[in-house]
Design a protein around this motif. Structure first.
Motif, PDB file in Angstrom:
ATOM      1  N   GLN A 139      26.787  -0.137  14.037  1.00 36.64           N
ATOM      2  CA  GLN A 139      27.924  -0.708  14.756  1.00 36.64           C
ATOM      3  C   GLN A 139      28.719   0.383  15.473  1.00 36.64           C
ATOM      4  O   GLN A 139      29.159   0.203  16.614  1.00 36.64           O
ATOM      5  CB  GLN A 139      28.820  -1.470  13.786  1.00 36.64           C
ATOM      6  N   ARG A 140      28.910   1.525  14.820  1.00 37.58           N
ATOM      7  CA  ARG A 140      29.653   2.608  15.443  1.00 37.58           C
ATOM      8  C   ARG A 140      28.903   3.156  16.653  1.00 37.58           C
ATOM      9  O   ARG A 140      29.508   3.410  17.712  1.00 37.58           O
ATOM     10  CB  ARG A 140      29.881   3.724  14.425  1.00 37.58           C
ATOM     11  N   HIS A 185      26.806   1.556  18.479  1.00 34.67           N
ATOM     12  CA  HIS A 185      26.842   0.539  19.529  1.00 34.67           C
ATOM     13  C   HIS A 185      28.162   0.584  20.287  1.00 34.67           C
ATOM     14  O   HIS A 185      28.196   0.461  21.521  1.00 34.67           O
ATOM     15  CB  HIS A 185      26.651  -0.845  18.909  1.00 34.67           C
ATOM     16  N   ARG A 186      29.261   0.779  19.582  1.00 28.03           N
ATOM     17  CA  ARG A 186      30.561   0.828  20.237  1.00 28.03           C
ATOM     18  C   ARG A 186      30.763   2.124  21.018  1.00 28.03           C
ATOM     19  O   ARG A 186      31.256   2.108  22.142  1.00 28.03           O
ATOM     20  CB  ARG A 186      31.681   0.682  19.189  1.00 28.03           C
ATOM     21  N   SER A 233      24.444  -0.392   8.433  1.00 20.78           N
ATOM     22  CA  SER A 233      25.128  -1.350   9.306  1.00 20.78           C
ATOM     23  C   SER A 233      26.345  -0.724   9.971  1.00 20.78           C
ATOM     24  O   SER A 233      26.587  -0.916  11.172  1.00 20.78           O
ATOM     25  CB  SER A 233      25.541  -2.583   8.500  1.00 20.78           C
ATOM     26  N   VAL A 234      27.123   0.055   9.200  1.00 24.98           N
ATOM     27  CA  VAL A 234      28.304   0.711   9.762  1.00 24.98           C
ATOM     28  C   VAL A 234      27.892   1.718  10.832  1.00 24.98           C
ATOM     29  O   VAL A 234      28.510   1.790  11.907  1.00 24.98           O
ATOM     30  CB  VAL A 234      29.106   1.399   8.636  1.00 24.98           C
TER      31      VAL A 234
END
Length: 322
Positions: A314-315, A317-318, A310-311
């Motif tokens: 998310q990274r 994606h950003r 998940s981390v």
């Protein structure tokens, strides 16, 4: 907080004459604007068209089921062919490529399955169910290609996979036979889905440019079959090749969908598949130990693995705008 600072900075620049009111409005406009009434009407038209054809095709099927004993076989076949001809005729009348055109071809695809089932039930051909699904998939393939409709292609994917699964289950008795037979069946499903995945990655024009549904469905089918095969292979060391095939898939797929295609869902499917396969390997490693230890070790591994994935997602994606 960052948005408030950005807004204050833009207002300050406007007051100093560095930005015009029009530039200010453009800068303050949301990156993803809210849908307008026209957008909602387009979505509603699409939903009503496709669900209307779906319910109409299902209504024909349920009509036969309810009146099976009362209808003569020729009446059944005539009505089924009339329904199929109606959908196909509607596709010829309306504008090619329009919403009504795609919906009519979806109805024709569904009616084709109903007609094949009716023929098999009426004349007791003795054909296995996998043959019904296989013929159904072949017959609707031209309509899926002509319609360039996500719904038609999804129907084809589901029917074709059902035919393959049913054929392998009938011919080899997988999941009830030995591990080697099961692995061969799962690898067959993986081969079909990876072929479909490559086809749609190469021929993406067969679907709208914004739609990647078929690529993701084929990827999910590929990873499901390979992951299950790898999990089984942990308990059959003499048949460990699915683990190597799945590892090669990760080594190729993760860089491709992170850098070239930039598909966050495909990345998530691969990474969570990796967590599941490693958890199965850990379970094999802990086989024979205390059940309490196995439970907590596997639970902790799954929690930590899912959190790391998940981390990472998310990274990415950003940082990369996947």
């Amino acid at each position: 907080m960052n948005e408030i600072r950005r807004r204050d900075q833009l207002l300050s620049w406007t007051e100093r004459g560095l930005l015009t009111p029009g530039q200010l409005n453009s800068a303050l406009a949301p990156e993803q604007p809210q849908p307008t009434a026209q957008h909602w009407l387009q979505v509603l038209d699409r939903v009503l068209a496709f669900f209307g054809c779906l319910l109409l095709a299902l209504g024909v099927i349920f009509f036969f089921a309810f009146n099976w004993e009362q209808l003569h076989r020729f009446a059944k076949l005539g009505l089924a062919m009339l329904a199929l001809s109606g959908f196909a005729g509607a596709a010829l009348v309306v504008t090619s490529g329009s919403l009504a055109y795609r919906a009519a071809l979806l109805g024709a695809s569904l009616a084709t399955g109903g007609l094949l089932a009716l023929i098999g039930q009426t004349y007791q051909t003795g054909a296995d169910i996998w043959q019904l699904f296989a013929v159904w998939a072949v017959l609707i393939l031209p309509w899926a290609w002509l319609s360039r409709s996500v719904a038609c292609w999804v129907l084809f994917w589901g029917v074709a996979n059902l035919a393959l699964v049913r054929y392998l289950a009938m011919g080899n008795g997988w999941f009830s036979g030995d591990g080697a037979t099961t692995l061969v069946a799962l690898m067959g499903i993986a081969v079909f889905n990876i072929a479909l995945l490559l086809l749609f990655e190469i021929r993406s024009s067969w679907l709208p440019q914004t739609a990647r549904v078929m690529q993701r469905l084929a990827g999910a089918g590929l990873l499901s079959a390979l992951s299950l095969a790898a999990m089984i292979a942990w308990w059959h060391p003499e048949q460990i090749y699915p683990v190597g095939v799945l590892g090669a898939t990760y080594l190729l797929g993760i860089p491709i969908y992170r850098r070239l295609r930039r598909d966050l869902l495909m990345l998530a499917l691969q990474l969570y598949s990796l967590v599941g396969v490693l958890a199965a390997g850990l379970a094999r490693l802990l086989d024979g130990t205390d059940g309490f230890v196995q439970f907590w070790a596997l639970g902790l591994f799954l929690l930590l693995g899912s959190a790391v994935v998940s981390v990472c997602l998310q990274r990415w994606h950003r940082e990369e705008g996947v």
